[in-house]
Design an enzyme around this catalytic site. Sequence first.
Site, PDB file in Angstrom:
ATOM      1  N   GLU A 126      65.306  76.838  94.884  1.00  0.00           N
ATOM      2  CA  GLU A 126      64.637  77.299  93.923  1.00  0.00           C
ATOM      3  C   GLU A 126      65.077  76.749  92.591  1.00  0.00           C
ATOM      4  O   GLU A 126      66.228  76.640  92.291  1.00  0.00           O
ATOM      5  CB  GLU A 126      64.811  78.859  93.859  1.00  0.00           C
ATOM      6  CG  GLU A 126      64.182  79.710  95.067  1.00  0.00           C
ATOM      7  CD  GLU A 126      65.001  80.050  96.084  1.00  0.00           C
ATOM      8  OE1 GLU A 126      66.043  79.080  96.385  1.00  0.00           O
ATOM      9  OE2 GLU A 126      64.950  80.909  96.668  1.00  0.00           O
ATOM     10  N   ASP A 149      39.808  69.743  90.343  1.00  0.00           N
ATOM     11  CA  ASP A 149      40.570  70.002  91.606  1.00  0.00           C
ATOM     12  C   ASP A 149      39.893  68.718  92.272  1.00  0.00           C
ATOM     13  O   ASP A 149      38.903  68.661  92.762  1.00  0.00           O
ATOM     14  CB  ASP A 149      40.077  71.206  92.105  1.00  0.00           C
ATOM     15  CG  ASP A 149      40.683  71.176  93.579  1.00  0.00           C
ATOM     16  OD1 ASP A 149      41.341  70.356  93.997  1.00  0.00           O
ATOM     17  OD2 ASP A 149      40.409  72.347  94.397  1.00  0.00           O
ATOM     18  N   THR A 196      45.465  67.805  96.508  1.00  0.00           N
ATOM     19  CA  THR A 196      46.388  68.036  97.781  1.00  0.00           C
ATOM     20  C   THR A 196      47.069  66.577  98.128  1.00  0.00           C
ATOM     21  O   THR A 196      46.512  65.286  97.606  1.00  0.00           O
ATOM     22  CB  THR A 196      45.559  68.511  98.928  1.00  0.00           C
ATOM     23  OG1 THR A 196      44.402  67.805  99.132  1.00  0.00           O
ATOM     24  CG2 THR A 196      45.401  70.009  98.670  1.00  0.00           C
ATOM     25  N   LYS A 202      45.061  64.319 102.012  1.00  0.00           N
ATOM     26  CA  LYS A 202      44.023  63.929 102.317  1.00  0.00           C
ATOM     27  C   LYS A 202      43.763  62.501 101.971  1.00  0.00           C
ATOM     28  O   LYS A 202      44.379  61.696 103.036  1.00  0.00           O
ATOM     29  CB  LYS A 202      42.670  64.760 101.543  1.00  0.00           C
ATOM     30  CG  LYS A 202      42.957  66.283 101.678  1.00  0.00           C
ATOM     31  CD  LYS A 202      41.655  67.022 100.988  1.00  0.00           C
ATOM     32  CE  LYS A 202      41.638  68.598 101.530  1.00  0.00           C
ATOM     33  NZ  LYS A 202      42.599  69.239 100.673  1.00  0.00           N
ATOM     34  N   ARG A 207      51.292  67.565 104.183  1.00  0.00           N
ATOM     35  CA  ARG A 207      50.777  68.560 103.454  1.00  0.00           C
ATOM     36  C   ARG A 207      51.195  69.302 102.588  1.00  0.00           C
ATOM     37  O   ARG A 207      52.483  69.315 102.350  1.00  0.00           O
ATOM     38  CB  ARG A 207      50.505  69.637 104.595  1.00  0.00           C
ATOM     39  CG  ARG A 207      49.823  69.233 105.964  1.00  0.00           C
ATOM     40  CD  ARG A 207      49.469  70.489 106.761  1.00  0.00           C
ATOM     41  NE  ARG A 207      48.143  70.829 106.356  1.00  0.00           N
ATOM     42  CZ  ARG A 207      46.925  70.158 106.712  1.00  0.00           C
ATOM     43  NH1 ARG A 207      47.105  69.215 107.588  1.00  0.00           N
ATOM     44  NH2 ARG A 207      45.958  70.534 106.307  1.00  0.00           N
TER      45      ARG A 207
HETATM   46  N1  DSN Z   1      40.394  72.705 103.969  1.00  0.00           N
HETATM   47  C1  DSN Z   1      39.922  71.507 102.792  1.00  0.00           C
HETATM   48  C2  DSN Z   1      38.786  71.076 103.116  1.00  0.00           C
HETATM   49  O1  DSN Z   1      38.409  70.855 104.506  1.00  0.00           O
HETATM   50  O2  DSN Z   1      38.006  70.571 102.503  1.00  0.00           O
HETATM   51  C3  DSN Z   1      39.787  72.268 101.642  1.00  0.00           C
HETATM   52  O3  DSN Z   1      40.698  73.615 101.482  1.00  0.00           O
END
Ligand code: DSN
Length: 419
Positions: free
Chosen positions: A59, A203, A230, A233, A239
């Site tokens: 933390e 985003d 994120t 992806k 993740r």
């Molecule tokens: N679950 C993600 C997606 O599939 O686009 C977004 O949170």
Amino acid sequence: MDLNQLRDDLATKDREIFSALSAEEDRQRGGLELIPSENYCFPEVLPLLGSVFTNKYSEGYPGRRYYGGQPNTDTIETLARARACALFRAEHANVQPLSGSPMNQAVYLGLLDPGDTILAMDLSHGGHLTHGAPVSHMGRIFSFVRYKTVGDQGDIDYDALEKMALETRPKLIVCGHSSYPREVDYARFQVIANRVGALTMADVSHVGGLIAGGVLENPLDHGFDVMTTTTHKSLRGPRGGLILCKASHAKAIDASVFPGLQGGPHMNQVAATALTLKLAATDAFKAYARNVLVNARALAQSLRDHQVHLVTGGTENHLMVMDVVRSFGINGAQAQDVLDRIELTTNKQIIPDDPNPPMRPSGLRLGTPAPTARGMGEAEMAIIGRLIASALRAPDDNALAGLAEEVRALTARFPVPGL
Ligand code: DSN
């Protein structure tokens, strides 16, 4: 640590989990991942996720932690922050968000007050749950106003957006999407926000890797206050989430992530993120990002060649949405089930102003980050387009069995990275 030995141990200590793991490996190896938000992470990331950094509570932030024993966690988090700033040309980075939703929540809660107005894209037009869907807690805390796309090409109507902004005076304007196949005019968003005195947040969770690879525009280059992405992806990391922002927002964002919203960060994830950001800065990753776009265009073309109707007509990024009601007379849930039977994994998707409910929507979403990570190219995209159209047009058992064999033959030629 002998990974093979640990694997053998798992087989004897917990047969149920071991057999689920083996089955999942076979599913990922033999089938093909076409969900645009999923990917095969860099193979080097997996050992860091399973590393001893998972044992440590950290933390706070480097140099300012609540518990002792932090020399190595400070090293990895400092590296991750510096690499994120360099890769995305950001003034400040927070690498602790556990995933995409807490990442966006931390921005809203850090920069706004409850009840403030946020202008964001409507969910059915491609927005995300955290962009104010009524079922999300964020929809209860903040007052969301939603803009939509218009026309067959799915353009954002920037004049209408500006009018809405002038009428509703939002504190924050959000752009970025989870199901929008078009590129965004970030400069225009920023001009509108300046006119009404709003902050801007992009985003880019879906396209973060494509921005890192230099093949799509970076909102931070256009003056955006905040960019979130994120890491699992198109960026091919663990993740997790990243918040990138102007230095003037650093204090509010950091306090919002911890102690505002989260406790101890997952330091195994932070270590894996640091490595991912190094790998994403290479020429090899730039080539990967280019290929994701080339493949998306090839897959879209193949689908159109097989008379599939695509929402917005095509794609300018890594994803596309098929209108399966219009193309095949079945809904998205049925289409997803049919393709599951030949081991092509996709997801049902609502389309703009969908007359059908979210569990039986009109669309099916697919994308190219994962097949590209396996090394597939335009020739394979043409095959995949044909397989999809054939399966959805005549989903009888015999035909599907033949198509499933074709999928297995195709995937056998392109190993999953890390498996
Ligand atoms: N679950 C993600 C997606 O599939 O686009 C977004 O949170």
